[in-house]
Design an enzyme around this catalytic site. Structure first.
Site, PDB file in Angstrom:
ATOM      1  N   TYR A 120     -48.985  -7.206  -6.233  1.00 30.40           N
ATOM      2  CA  TYR A 120     -50.190  -6.552  -5.727  1.00 30.40           C
ATOM      3  C   TYR A 120     -50.848  -5.743  -6.841  1.00 30.40           C
ATOM      4  O   TYR A 120     -50.160  -5.189  -7.694  1.00 30.40           O
ATOM      5  CB  TYR A 120     -49.842  -5.556  -4.613  1.00 30.40           C
ATOM      6  CG  TYR A 120     -49.282  -6.161  -3.361  1.00 30.40           C
ATOM      7  CD1 TYR A 120     -50.086  -6.340  -2.241  1.00 30.40           C
ATOM      8  CD2 TYR A 120     -47.943  -6.526  -3.273  1.00 30.40           C
ATOM      9  CE1 TYR A 120     -49.565  -6.873  -1.067  1.00 30.40           C
ATOM     10  CE2 TYR A 120     -47.420  -7.061  -2.109  1.00 30.40           C
ATOM     11  CZ  TYR A 120     -48.233  -7.230  -1.015  1.00 30.40           C
ATOM     12  OH  TYR A 120     -47.717  -7.753   0.139  1.00 30.40           O
ATOM     13  N   HIS A 128     -54.400  -7.434  -0.596  1.00 31.01           N
ATOM     14  CA  HIS A 128     -53.494  -8.573  -0.465  1.00 31.01           C
ATOM     15  C   HIS A 128     -52.957  -8.912  -1.848  1.00 31.01           C
ATOM     16  O   HIS A 128     -53.654  -8.745  -2.845  1.00 31.01           O
ATOM     17  CB  HIS A 128     -54.226  -9.778   0.133  1.00 31.01           C
ATOM     18  CG  HIS A 128     -54.622  -9.569   1.550  1.00 31.01           C
ATOM     19  ND1 HIS A 128     -53.730  -9.674   2.590  1.00 31.01           N
ATOM     20  CD2 HIS A 128     -55.805  -9.228   2.113  1.00 31.01           C
ATOM     21  CE1 HIS A 128     -54.340  -9.417   3.723  1.00 31.01           C
ATOM     22  NE2 HIS A 128     -55.601  -9.140   3.470  1.00 31.01           N
ATOM     23  N   LYS A 159     -53.576 -17.223  -2.891  1.00 31.28           N
ATOM     24  CA  LYS A 159     -52.933 -16.490  -3.974  1.00 31.28           C
ATOM     25  C   LYS A 159     -52.824 -17.390  -5.197  1.00 31.28           C
ATOM     26  O   LYS A 159     -52.779 -18.603  -5.076  1.00 31.28           O
ATOM     27  CB  LYS A 159     -51.533 -16.032  -3.556  1.00 31.28           C
ATOM     28  CG  LYS A 159     -51.570 -15.086  -2.363  1.00 31.28           C
ATOM     29  CD  LYS A 159     -50.223 -14.604  -1.980  1.00 31.28           C
ATOM     30  CE  LYS A 159     -50.220 -13.763  -0.734  1.00 31.28           C
ATOM     31  NZ  LYS A 159     -51.314 -12.876  -0.495  1.00 31.28           N
TER      32      LYS A 159
END
Length: 183
Positions: A120, A128, A159
């Protein structure tokens, strides 16, 4: 303040100290809780469970004293020894953890994403995790299937899929990130 070594984890039983550690860098996880937002921390009265690499990182910085169940101090060198004995590739995994922490990132377990770490920029509940980090053993090659699997997973959770290893030649952390692009 202290934490007690129990197996491959360190338990911080002093609730006030546990809250302080969590607020400072989202270290560990509270027993019985998943993600805890910074503003929720003061409502929690549970011990904080630190992974061995988290406890080592804090101990090396003088922020945590690790003790055995009988109260004797466990020095960072002993934590390293335990890690090497019980966790495959511990030195490399710790080096990768330390690399991201030293850059100011918050590093949490990536297990729910099938990864080593979720990284993070500010912390869980604030943002997120922009990347999932998968450890690549230095002697192991990577296949197209590995890249596709990681890319599909990271794309579905939005991601960056990041492979991390430690160079045998230089000892430096080496990263390779994959992001899906719509063409």
């Amino acid at each position: 303040m202290k934490g007690v070594l129990k197996g491959l984890a360190v338990v911080v039983e002093d609730v006030e100290f546990a809250r302080k550690l969590y607020k400072e860098g989202f270290y560990g996880r509270f027993l019985g809780y998943d993600k805890v937002r910074r503003e929720e921390v003061d409502k929690i009265s549970a011990p904080l469970i630190l992974a061995l690499y988290e406890a080592l990182y804090l101990a090396e910085r003088g922020k945590l004293k690790v003790v055995s169940k009988n109260g004797t101090e466990v020095l960072p060198e002993k934590l390293i020894e335990l890690g090497r004995e019980k966790i495959k590739n511990f030195d490399d995994i710790y080096k990768i953890y330390k690399y991201f922490r030293d850059l100011g990132y918050v590093v949490k377990s990536g297990l729910k994403f099938g990864a080593l770490f979720s990284v993070y920029e500010r912390g869980p509940g604030i943002d997120h995790a922009p990347m999932v980090v998968v450890f690549l053993e230095p002697d192991r090659g990577i296949s197209a299937t590995d890249i596709t699997r990681g890319g599909r997973l990271s794309h579905s959770v939005k991601k960056t899929f990041t492979l991390a290893t430690v160079s045998k030649q230089t000892g430096e952390v080496v990263l390779l990130g994959f992001s899906w692009a719509k063409l």
